[in-house]
Design a protein around this motif. Structure first.
Motif, mmCIF file in Angstrom:
data_model
loop_
_atom_site.group_PDB
_atom_site.id
_atom_site.type_symbol
_atom_site.label_atom_id
_atom_site.label_comp_id
_atom_site.label_asym_id
_atom_site.label_seq_id
_atom_site.Cartn_x
_atom_site.Cartn_y
_atom_site.Cartn_z
ATOM 1 N N GLY A 235 0.808 -1.218 0.000
ATOM 2 C CA GLY A 235 0.000 0.000 0.000
ATOM 3 C C GLY A 235 0.835 1.260 0.000
ATOM 4 N N LYS A 236 2.002 1.210 0.638
ATOM 5 C CA LYS A 236 2.891 2.377 0.668
ATOM 6 C C LYS A 236 3.356 2.758 -0.729
ATOM 7 C CE LYS A 236 1.752 2.809 3.854
ATOM 8 N NZ LYS A 236 1.132 3.968 4.515
ATOM 9 N N THR A 237 3.462 1.758 -1.623
ATOM 10 C CA THR A 237 4.005 2.012 -2.955
ATOM 11 C C THR A 237 2.980 2.614 -3.912
ATOM 12 O OG1 THR A 237 3.468 -0.153 -3.956
ATOM 13 C CG2 THR A 237 5.482 -0.016 -2.635
ATOM 14 N N VAL A 238 1.706 2.482 -3.599
ATOM 15 C CA VAL A 238 0.659 2.834 -4.563
ATOM 16 C C VAL A 238 0.691 4.309 -4.981
ATOM 17 C CG1 VAL A 238 -1.843 3.024 -4.880
ATOM 18 C CG2 VAL A 238 -0.847 0.911 -3.982
ATOM 19 N N PRO A 239 0.769 5.283 -4.046
ATOM 20 C CA PRO A 239 0.727 6.687 -4.482
ATOM 21 C C PRO A 239 1.832 7.059 -5.462
ATOM 22 C CG PRO A 239 0.357 6.526 -2.116
ATOM 23 C CD PRO A 239 0.790 5.174 -2.569
ATOM 24 N N ASP A 240 2.958 6.371 -5.400
ATOM 25 C CA ASP A 240 4.092 6.700 -6.271
ATOM 26 C C ASP A 240 4.192 5.808 -7.500
ATOM 27 O OD1 ASP A 240 5.168 8.710 -4.451
ATOM 28 O OD2 ASP A 240 5.685 7.019 -3.170
ATOM 29 N N ILE A 241 3.725 4.554 -7.386
ATOM 30 C CA ILE A 241 3.904 3.597 -8.472
ATOM 31 C C ILE A 241 2.624 3.373 -9.268
ATOM 32 C CG2 ILE A 241 4.606 1.247 -9.077
ATOM 33 C CD1 ILE A 241 6.859 2.960 -7.903
ATOM 34 N N SER A 242 1.521 3.163 -8.586
ATOM 35 C CA SER A 242 0.334 2.673 -9.293
ATOM 36 C C SER A 242 -0.929 3.482 -9.052
ATOM 37 C CB SER A 242 0.095 1.200 -8.928
ATOM 38 O OG SER A 242 0.107 0.994 -7.537
ATOM 39 N N LEU A 243 -0.781 4.744 -8.666
ATOM 40 C CA LEU A 243 -1.970 5.583 -8.492
ATOM 41 C C LEU A 243 -2.717 5.740 -9.815
ATOM 42 C CD1 LEU A 243 -3.395 7.164 -6.216
ATOM 43 C CD2 LEU A 243 -2.220 9.209 -7.038
ATOM 44 N N ASN A 244 -1.972 5.741 -10.909
ATOM 45 C CA ASN A 244 -2.578 5.886 -12.236
ATOM 46 C C ASN A 244 -2.516 4.576 -13.026
ATOM 47 O OD1 ASN A 244 -3.188 8.768 -12.068
ATOM 48 N ND2 ASN A 244 -0.966 9.005 -11.964
#
Length: 354
Positions: free
Chosen positions: A83-92
Motif C-alpha cells: 500500500g505504501k508504494t501505490v501513491p508513487d507507483i500505481s496511483l494511475n
C-alpha cells in the motif's frame, strides 16, 4: 486580494501520482508514510477473510512452535508494505499484473513499523502508446532497519501524454522460483512438538504428492463494502478500487491483494498445516474481479523440500482463485490460455510440519 495575487499562477500541492513517462530505470523512490502494525490489523483481517491458520490465530500455538511474540499473517505485512508504494507507483494504474521473487525475512508482530522503498528495474511501453508496464523491486524494513520483506512486481500505468516518446524497453529477468535454500526460516521456528489437533488437520509434508490438486471447496462472494474496507486498511489509494469514474465501465476493480488473501484463507481447508508463507515465487492477476463475483480456490502441489529448522518442511504450491467453482480444477485450455473464470495464479512456498 491584490491584482498581483490574482495574476500569480496557483501552485499545486496535491499529488496526482506518476504516469508512465515519469519513471526512469534505476530511479529509487522512498514511499510515505511509515505504518505501525497493531492488533487491530489482526482483528480486521480475520473479520474480512475466513482465515483460521493457527499461528496467527493463537498466541499460545505460536509460542509452542517458537514464535513469540505473536506474529500476524504474512499477507498483512505484504499489504501494508504494498500500500505504501501505490501513491508513487500505481496511483494511475490500469491494473497490477504480477509478482516475483517475494521473500518474507522476518515475522511481523504488533508494534512493528514498516517503511517501503522501491527501485524501477524495467519499463516497456505498450503498443497502443497510451500506457506502459513499469517493473519495480520494493523492500520493506522495520523500525530497527531490518529487512522485513521484498518483492518485484509489474504494473500497467497510464501515460499522461500519448505523444510522449517511448523509453528504451527494459524487461528485467526475474527468477521463476525462489530456491529452497534461499527461503528465510523464522528464527526459533520448530515443528517438533506440533499439535495437529489444534491446527485442524493431520496432513504433514510427506502426505502431499507433487501434482496433487486440492479443491478448497468453499466460496465467498465479493462485496464493494468489504473490498474497499480492506484496501483502505492497507492505505492503498489506487483510484480504480474506489472511484466509479476511474474506469470506463463505472465499476470498482477489486484490489488483487484482496483476492490473494481470500484465496489463501480459503486454502485452510486441505492445507491447514501450511502455516507460514515463506516466499511468493510468481503471481498473475489473470482477470479482473468485481463485487458480485463468488471466489473459490484450489491448489496444486508443485514441489517439496526440507529445511534446516527442526521438523519444518517447505511445500511449494500453485494457489488458484476462480470466479465460480471449477470442480475440474483446470488452469489452462488445450491452447495454453488461462481457463475461463481463473482470477489468480499464485506460486508460493509455505512452511509445514514434517
Amino acid at each position: 486580494m491584490s491584482e498581483t495575487a490574482v495574476s500569480r499562477p496557483a501552485a499545486s500541492k496535491t499529488n496526482a501520482g506518476n504516469f508512465f513517462e515519469d519513471f526512469r530505470i534505476g530511479q529509487v523512490i522512498q514511499h510515505a508514510t511509515p505504518r505501525t502494525v497493531t492488533e487491530g490489523d489482526r482483528a480486521l483481517y480475520g473479520a474480512i477473510y475466513p482465515t483460521r491458520f493457527s499461528i496467527p490465530s493463537s498466541a499460545a500455538f505460536a509460542a509452542s512452535v517458537g514464535l513469540a511474540p505473536h506474529p500476524v499473517e504474512e499477507l498483512i505485512a505484504f499489504h501494508i508494505a504494498f500500500g505504501k508504494t501505490v501513491p508513487d507507483i500505481s496511483l494511475n494504474a490500469v491494473a497490477n499484473l504480477g509478482y516475483a521473487e517475494c521473500r518474507f525475512h522476518l515475522p511481523i508482530t504488533p508494534g512493528d513499523t514498516l517503511s517501503t522503498t522501491s527501485e524501477v528495474i524495467g519499463l516497456k511501453q505498450n503498443s497502443n502508446g497510451r500506457s506502459g508496464v513499469v517493473y519495480v523491486r520494493s523492500t520493506a524494513i522495520n523500525q530497527r532497519g531490518e529487512k522485513a520483506l521484498e518483492w518485484a512486481r509489474w504494473v500497467m500505468v497510464h501515460k499522461r501524454d500519448a505523444d510522449a516518446p517511448a523509453p528504451e524497453a527494459v524487461v528485467p529477468e526475474l527468477a521463476k522460483v525462489v530456491a529452497p535454500e534461499d527461503l528465510v526460516i523464522p528464527r526459533g521456528l520448530a515443528f517438533t512438538n506440533y499439535d495437529v489437533v489444534a491446527a485442524g488437520e493431520p496432513h504433514l509434508l510427506d502426505d502431499y504428492e507433487i501434482g496433487e490438486r486440492i479443491d478448497h471447496v468453499d466460496g465467498v462472494t465479493l462485496t464493494d463494502a468489504e473490498h474497499m474496507l480492506a484496501t483502505r486498511l492497507w492505505q492503498n489509494t489506487a483510484k480504480v478500487h474506489f472511484n466509479t469514474e476511474a474506469r470506463p465501465d463505472g465499476r470498482r476493480l477489486v484490489y488483487g491483494g484482496h483476492v490473494i488473501s481470500l484465496a489463501r484463507a480459503l486454502s485452510f481447508n486441505g492445507l491447514a498445516n501450511a502455516q507460514l508463507i515463506a516466499a511468493i515465487n510468481a503471481g498473475s492477476h489473470v482477470a479482473p474481479a468485481f463485487a458480485g463475483d463468488t471466489v473459490y480456490a484450489w491448489s496444486e502441489v508443485l514441489d517439496t523440500a526440507e529445511t534446516a529448522a527442526p521438523g519444518v518442511g517447505a511445500l511449494r504450491l500453485r494457489l488458484v482463485a476462480t470466479r465460480g467453482r471449477d470442480e475440474s480444477m483446470t488452469l489452462r485450455t488445450e491452447e495454453g490460455k488461462y481457463a475461463e473464470g481463473v482470477l489468480l495464479d499464485l506460486d508460493l512456498w509455505t512452511l509445514v510440519p514434517r
